[in-house]
Design a protein around this motif. Structure first.
Motif, PDB file in Angstrom:
ATOM      1  N   THR A  39       3.488   8.584 -10.246  1.00  0.00           N
ATOM      2  CA  THR A  39       4.116   7.743  -9.951  1.00  0.00           C
ATOM      3  C   THR A  39       3.725   6.233 -10.927  1.00  0.00           C
ATOM      4  OG1 THR A  39       4.421   8.207  -7.700  1.00  0.00           O
ATOM      5  CG2 THR A  39       4.516   6.004  -8.203  1.00  0.00           C
ATOM      6  N   GLU A  40       4.420   5.329 -11.378  1.00  0.00           N
ATOM      7  CA  GLU A  40       4.434   5.082 -12.803  1.00  0.00           C
ATOM      8  C   GLU A  40       5.117   3.272 -12.305  1.00  0.00           C
ATOM      9  OE1 GLU A  40       4.920   6.071 -16.981  1.00  0.00           O
ATOM     10  OE2 GLU A  40       5.466   7.700 -15.998  1.00  0.00           O
ATOM     11  N   GLY A  41       3.643   2.206 -12.397  1.00  0.00           N
ATOM     12  CA  GLY A  41       4.121   0.897 -12.213  1.00  0.00           C
ATOM     13  C   GLY A  41       2.887   0.264 -12.427  1.00  0.00           C
ATOM     14  N   LEU A  84      14.247   1.755  -9.590  1.00  0.00           N
ATOM     15  CA  LEU A  84      12.994   2.686  -9.799  1.00  0.00           C
ATOM     16  C   LEU A  84      14.319   4.272 -10.942  1.00  0.00           C
ATOM     17  CD1 LEU A  84      12.732   5.534  -6.843  1.00  0.00           C
ATOM     18  CD2 LEU A  84      14.204   3.169  -6.876  1.00  0.00           C
ATOM     19  N   SER A  85      13.905   4.579 -11.346  1.00  0.00           N
ATOM     20  CA  SER A  85      13.802   5.709 -11.458  1.00  0.00           C
ATOM     21  C   SER A  85      13.295   7.358 -11.304  1.00  0.00           C
ATOM     22  CB  SER A  85      13.895   5.885 -12.887  1.00  0.00           C
ATOM     23  OG  SER A  85      12.174   5.860 -13.397  1.00  0.00           O
ATOM     24  N   ASP A  95       9.272  13.145 -11.886  1.00  0.00           N
ATOM     25  CA  ASP A  95       8.629  11.335 -12.775  1.00  0.00           C
ATOM     26  C   ASP A  95       9.112  10.666 -11.817  1.00  0.00           C
ATOM     27  OD1 ASP A  95       6.688  10.200 -14.755  1.00  0.00           O
ATOM     28  OD2 ASP A  95       9.082   9.546 -15.257  1.00  0.00           O
ATOM     29  N   LYS A  97       9.876   6.052 -11.484  1.00  0.00           N
ATOM     30  CA  LYS A  97       8.829   4.742 -12.495  1.00  0.00           C
ATOM     31  C   LYS A  97       9.738   4.172 -11.204  1.00  0.00           C
ATOM     32  CE  LYS A  97       9.143   5.876 -17.093  1.00  0.00           C
ATOM     33  NZ  LYS A  97       9.155   5.291 -18.026  1.00  0.00           N
TER      34      LYS A  97
END
Length: 242
Positions: A39-41, A84-85, A95, A97
């Motif tokens: 999880t990115e952000g 989000l993606s 993955d 984002k």
């Protein structure tokens, strides 16, 4: 006889294709499990525990059988998520984002609103008590927010700070300043009436301004003042605006 042989061969080929497809499906769902969910952000308010809670039932599966759409929809339901993606990353990672909403002001008592008028209701609204509170009719939050921004600009020119802005079902305005003064602006040319009132402040003594509790600006050529109980002023006084 030859036709029978051809039929047998075709049947075997169809069976083989089905068997390979079935085995591939089993391989995707079991043999290659999802090992990592990345999880990115930049999270200022969104809790990673909340993200984990909605993801856990959906990623405990195979790499190929994980439902990307279901994962997207589940994370998107979290109040703080703006967009989000979601994608697979070979061989065993999903993955994600996430872009977080940014609160602009409070909307009514229990919600927040973004700069472009999106209302959302997270669990931790209390920490935003320093933001101005805005309220208005249902489904008209963008219009209310636009009017509030105009009021903020006018007040800032006089070094005044907005605390609350409300618009009722008749589109009448009421505002409250950070110092506690309430201004009743009505629905007819409210911004012009506010500007007219602000022009009178320099000619008043500061103690007079500080003693104002409610200022009724719904008069065509002036306004009425309700003084704070401990100010020593009369209950109501009408001042003609220049």
């Amino acid at each position: 006889m030859r036709a029978v042989k051809i039929w047998v061969i075709v049947s075997l080929l169809i069976g083989s294709v089905w068997l390979v497809a079935h085995k591939f499906k089993d391989f995707g769902s079991g043999a290659v499990p999802v090992k990592y969910v990345r999880t990115e952000g930049v999270f200022q308010y969104l809790s990673k525990d909340d993200v984990k809670a909605v993801l856990e039932p959906l990623v405990n599966t195979g790499f190929f059988s994980a439902d990307m759409q279901a994962i997207h929809q589940a994370v998107a339901t979290l109040p703080w998520v703006e967009s989000l993606s979601v994608k697979r990353v070979w061989p065993d990672t999903i993955d994600i984002k996430v872009f977080e909403k940014k609160p602009y002001v409070r909307w009514r008592e229990n919600s927040l609103i973004t700069d472009d008028g999106v209302v959302f209701t997270p669990k931790n609204v209390d920490q935003f008590s320093n933001l101005p509170m805005v309220s208005g009719p249902e489904m008209q939050q963008k219009k209310v927010l636009e009017r509030m921004k105009g009021v903020q600009t006018v007040l800032a020119d006089q070094s005044l700070e907005l605390s609350e802005f409300s618009m009722d079902d008749r589109l009448a305005w009421k505002i409250k300043l950070a110092g506690g003064m309430e201004l009743l602006l009505g629905r007819n040319e409210p911004l012009m009436k506010l500007q007219r009132f602000l022009k009178t402040l320099p000619i008043l003594k500061q103690e007079q301004v500080d003693a104002m509790a409610v200022v009724d600006l719904r008069y065509p050529n002036g306004y009425a003042v309700s003084w704070k109980p401990d100010s020593g002023c009369c209950q109501w006084n009408t001042t003609t605006a220049p």
